[in-house]
Design a protein around this motif. Structure first.
Motif, PDB file in Angstrom:
ATOM      1  N   LEU A   1       0.825  -1.207   0.000  1.00 30.08           N
ATOM      2  CA  LEU A   1       0.000   0.000   0.000  1.00 30.08           C
ATOM      3  C   LEU A   1       0.862   1.261   0.000  1.00 30.08           C
ATOM      4  O   LEU A   1       0.607   2.206  -0.750  1.00 30.08           O
ATOM      5  N   ALA A   2       1.899   1.256   0.836  1.00 31.06           N
ATOM      6  CA  ALA A   2       2.784   2.419   0.911  1.00 31.06           C
ATOM      7  C   ALA A   2       3.502   2.661  -0.403  1.00 31.06           C
ATOM      8  O   ALA A   2       3.692   3.813  -0.821  1.00 31.06           O
ATOM      9  N   ILE A   3       3.896   1.577  -1.093  1.00 35.19           N
ATOM     10  CA  ILE A   3       4.623   1.719  -2.352  1.00 35.19           C
ATOM     11  C   ILE A   3       3.688   2.139  -3.485  1.00 35.19           C
ATOM     12  O   ILE A   3       3.950   3.101  -4.213  1.00 35.19           O
ATOM     13  N   ARG A   4       2.558   1.420  -3.628  1.00 36.13           N
ATOM     14  CA  ARG A   4       1.672   1.654  -4.774  1.00 36.13           C
ATOM     15  C   ARG A   4       0.903   2.972  -4.671  1.00 36.13           C
ATOM     16  O   ARG A   4       0.723   3.672  -5.662  1.00 36.13           O
ATOM     17  N   TYR A   5       0.432   3.291  -3.466  1.00 38.98           N
ATOM     18  CA  TYR A   5      -0.372   4.487  -3.297  1.00 38.98           C
ATOM     19  C   TYR A   5       0.432   5.661  -2.731  1.00 38.98           C
ATOM     20  O   TYR A   5       0.253   6.801  -3.149  1.00 38.98           O
ATOM     21  N   GLY A   6       1.292   5.367  -1.766  1.00 38.30           N
ATOM     22  CA  GLY A   6       2.045   6.443  -1.140  1.00 38.30           C
ATOM     23  C   GLY A   6       3.181   6.960  -1.989  1.00 38.30           C
ATOM     24  O   GLY A   6       3.275   8.169  -2.255  1.00 38.30           O
ATOM     25  N   TYR A   7       4.059   6.037  -2.446  1.00 34.98           N
ATOM     26  CA  TYR A   7       5.253   6.450  -3.190  1.00 34.98           C
ATOM     27  C   TYR A   7       4.946   6.749  -4.657  1.00 34.98           C
ATOM     28  O   TYR A   7       5.282   7.822  -5.159  1.00 34.98           O
ATOM     29  N   MET A   8       4.283   5.798  -5.336  1.00 39.30           N
ATOM     30  CA  MET A   8       4.070   5.944  -6.774  1.00 39.30           C
ATOM     31  C   MET A   8       3.046   7.022  -7.114  1.00 39.30           C
ATOM     32  O   MET A   8       3.109   7.632  -8.178  1.00 39.30           O
ATOM     33  N   ARG A   9       2.085   7.233  -6.215  1.00 40.65           N
ATOM     34  CA  ARG A   9       1.056   8.239  -6.494  1.00 40.65           C
ATOM     35  C   ARG A   9       1.258   9.520  -5.674  1.00 40.65           C
ATOM     36  O   ARG A   9       0.386  10.370  -5.628  1.00 40.65           O
ATOM     37  N   PHE A  10       2.383   9.605  -5.011  1.00 42.95           N
ATOM     38  CA  PHE A  10       2.767  10.814  -4.255  1.00 42.95           C
ATOM     39  C   PHE A  10       1.703  11.206  -3.220  1.00 42.95           C
ATOM     40  O   PHE A  10       1.377  12.382  -3.058  1.00 42.95           O
ATOM     41  N   ARG A  11       1.191  10.196  -2.498  1.00 44.86           N
ATOM     42  CA  ARG A  11       0.188  10.463  -1.475  1.00 44.86           C
ATOM     43  C   ARG A  11       0.845  10.386  -0.104  1.00 44.86           C
ATOM     44  O   ARG A  11       1.075   9.302   0.444  1.00 44.86           O
ATOM     45  N   ASP A  12       1.134  11.546   0.423  1.00 49.39           N
ATOM     46  CA  ASP A  12       1.781  11.611   1.730  1.00 49.39           C
ATOM     47  C   ASP A  12       0.885  11.063   2.838  1.00 49.39           C
ATOM     48  O   ASP A  12       1.378  10.519   3.829  1.00 49.39           O
ATOM     49  N   ASP A  13      -0.438  11.191   2.677  1.00 48.20           N
ATOM     50  CA  ASP A  13      -1.340  10.706   3.715  1.00 48.20           C
ATOM     51  C   ASP A  13      -1.247   9.193   3.873  1.00 48.20           C
ATOM     52  O   ASP A  13      -1.282   8.664   4.981  1.00 48.20           O
ATOM     53  N   VAL A  14      -1.077   8.491   2.756  1.00 51.98           N
ATOM     54  CA  VAL A  14      -0.938   7.031   2.804  1.00 51.98           C
ATOM     55  C   VAL A  14       0.382   6.643   3.455  1.00 51.98           C
ATOM     56  O   VAL A  14       0.426   5.743   4.300  1.00 51.98           O
ATOM     57  N   MET A  15       1.447   7.331   3.081  1.00 52.86           N
ATOM     58  CA  MET A  15       2.765   7.018   3.642  1.00 52.86           C
ATOM     59  C   MET A  15       2.774   7.225   5.156  1.00 52.86           C
ATOM     60  O   MET A  15       3.232   6.355   5.914  1.00 52.86           O
ATOM     61  N   VAL A  16       2.274   8.358   5.599  1.00 51.73           N
ATOM     62  CA  VAL A  16       2.265   8.675   7.031  1.00 51.73           C
ATOM     63  C   VAL A  16       1.395   7.682   7.789  1.00 51.73           C
ATOM     64  O   VAL A  16       1.782   7.174   8.851  1.00 51.73           O
ATOM     65  N   ALA A  17       0.217   7.383   7.258  1.00 52.61           N
ATOM     66  CA  ALA A  17      -0.711   6.491   7.944  1.00 52.61           C
ATOM     67  C   ALA A  17      -0.152   5.074   8.062  1.00 52.61           C
ATOM     68  O   ALA A  17      -0.248   4.442   9.118  1.00 52.61           O
ATOM     69  N   THR A  18       0.457   4.563   6.999  1.00 51.91           N
ATOM     70  CA  THR A  18       1.005   3.203   7.043  1.00 51.91           C
ATOM     71  C   THR A  18       2.165   3.109   8.034  1.00 51.91           C
ATOM     72  O   THR A  18       2.278   2.125   8.773  1.00 51.91           O
ATOM     73  N   VAL A  19       3.001   4.133   8.055  1.00 55.77           N
ATOM     74  CA  VAL A  19       4.121   4.138   9.003  1.00 55.77           C
ATOM     75  C   VAL A  19       3.609   4.161  10.444  1.00 55.77           C
ATOM     76  O   VAL A  19       4.097   3.415  11.302  1.00 55.77           O
ATOM     77  N   LEU A  20       2.620   4.993  10.704  1.00 53.58           N
ATOM     78  CA  LEU A  20       2.069   5.086  12.059  1.00 53.58           C
ATOM     79  C   LEU A  20       1.447   3.761  12.505  1.00 53.58           C
ATOM     80  O   LEU A  20       1.640   3.320  13.639  1.00 53.58           O
ATOM     81  N   ILE A  21       0.717   3.108  11.606  1.00 56.48           N
ATOM     82  CA  ILE A  21       0.095   1.821  11.944  1.00 56.48           C
ATOM     83  C   ILE A  21       1.155   0.778  12.255  1.00 56.48           C
ATOM     84  O   ILE A  21       1.041   0.027  13.227  1.00 56.48           O
ATOM     85  N   LEU A  22       2.201   0.728  11.437  1.00 58.97           N
ATOM     86  CA  LEU A  22       3.267  -0.246  11.673  1.00 58.97           C
ATOM     87  C   LEU A  22       3.988   0.031  12.986  1.00 58.97           C
ATOM     88  O   LEU A  22       4.340  -0.901  13.717  1.00 58.97           O
ATOM     89  N   VAL A  23       4.209   1.312  13.297  1.00 57.38           N
ATOM     90  CA  VAL A  23       4.867   1.667  14.557  1.00 57.38           C
ATOM     91  C   VAL A  23       4.026   1.215  15.744  1.00 57.38           C
ATOM     92  O   VAL A  23       4.537   0.587  16.681  1.00 57.38           O
TER      93      VAL A  23
END
Length: 224
Positions: free
Chosen positions: A175-197
């Motif tokens: 999810l972080a790669i396909r939506y966060g990185y490839m689609r430049f969605r910072d909200d996805v990147m931040v949310a996935t990191v927080l959930i994993l933490v």
């Protein structure tokens, strides 16, 4: 926050939990026997066998030397043979389990080696066979350490799932790669990191709590 984000996160987290749970289970099935063999066949132990110990140690070291992303690629044909595909969470369980099992084996080896030789010698003195010593002395005595080690394995496998997401395994990593990185969605990147933490912190807290409970219970029984 985008409206589709909660649904994406829910699905991704569910896939991650699925991969972590089954991969940990199968890694334990593979790693536990290896760890026990490494301990019991060591010098001056209950089933001393230096050649067997060296063979198993070498195999574990070889598998551990592979970077996980390379190991996934190498095991793609095996995933296709077992589950019929190389994509998705179920397919990722095969390389995750095999990749984590040597790590689990070493954790179990180190935990079992913490058991005092005096307790092993006492069991031998009363005529206990190797299987009885493993089941009634080594594993019970090393249980708190084993739980902490398994907790570490769960956290490591969680990190592996994020790597597996790079090749279509699903989960929060994908999810972080396909939506966060490839689609430049910072909200996805931040949310996935927080959930994993939070997930890693919860796993660590749970493992430590169980291990401490067992230790306190033993101390209380010993005092009585």
């Amino acid at each position: 926050m985008s409206e589709d984000l909660p649904g994406l996160l829910f699905t991704g987290f569910g896939e991650t939990i699925y991969m972590v749970a089954l991969s940990t289970f199968f890694a334990l099935l593979l790693g536990l026997p290896f760890g026990i063999i490494l301990v019991t066949t060591d010098k001056h132990h209950i089933s001393e066998a230096p050649r067997i110990n060296k063979i198993f140690g070498t195999v574990i070291n070889i598998v551990r030397s592979f970077p996980f992303i390379i190991l996934i690629v190498v095991l793609l044909p095996l995933s296709r043979f077992i589950v019929g595909t190389t994509l998705g969470s179920t397919a990722a369980i095969v390389p995750l389990s095999i990749g984590a099992s040597p790590f689990v084996a070493r954790i179990i080896e180190n935990s079992l080696k913490e058991v005092g030789k005096g307790k092993i010698e006492a069991a031998l003195a009363v005529g206990a066979n190797p299987v009885a010593i493993i089941a009634r002395v080594l594993i019970p005595e090393a249980l708190p350490s084993l739980i902490r080690g398994i907790t570490l394995a769960v956290i490591t496998i969680t990190g592996f799932t994020a790597v597996a997401g790079a090749i279509g395994a699903g989960g929060l990593g994908s999810l972080a790669i396909r939506y966060g990185y490839m689609r430049f969605r910072d909200d996805v990147m931040v949310a996935t990191v927080l959930i994993l933490v939070f997930f890693v912190q919860a796993v660590q807290w749970g493992g430590d709590s169980v291990a401490k409970y067992i230790e306190k219970r033993r101390t209380k029984i010993g005092a009585d």
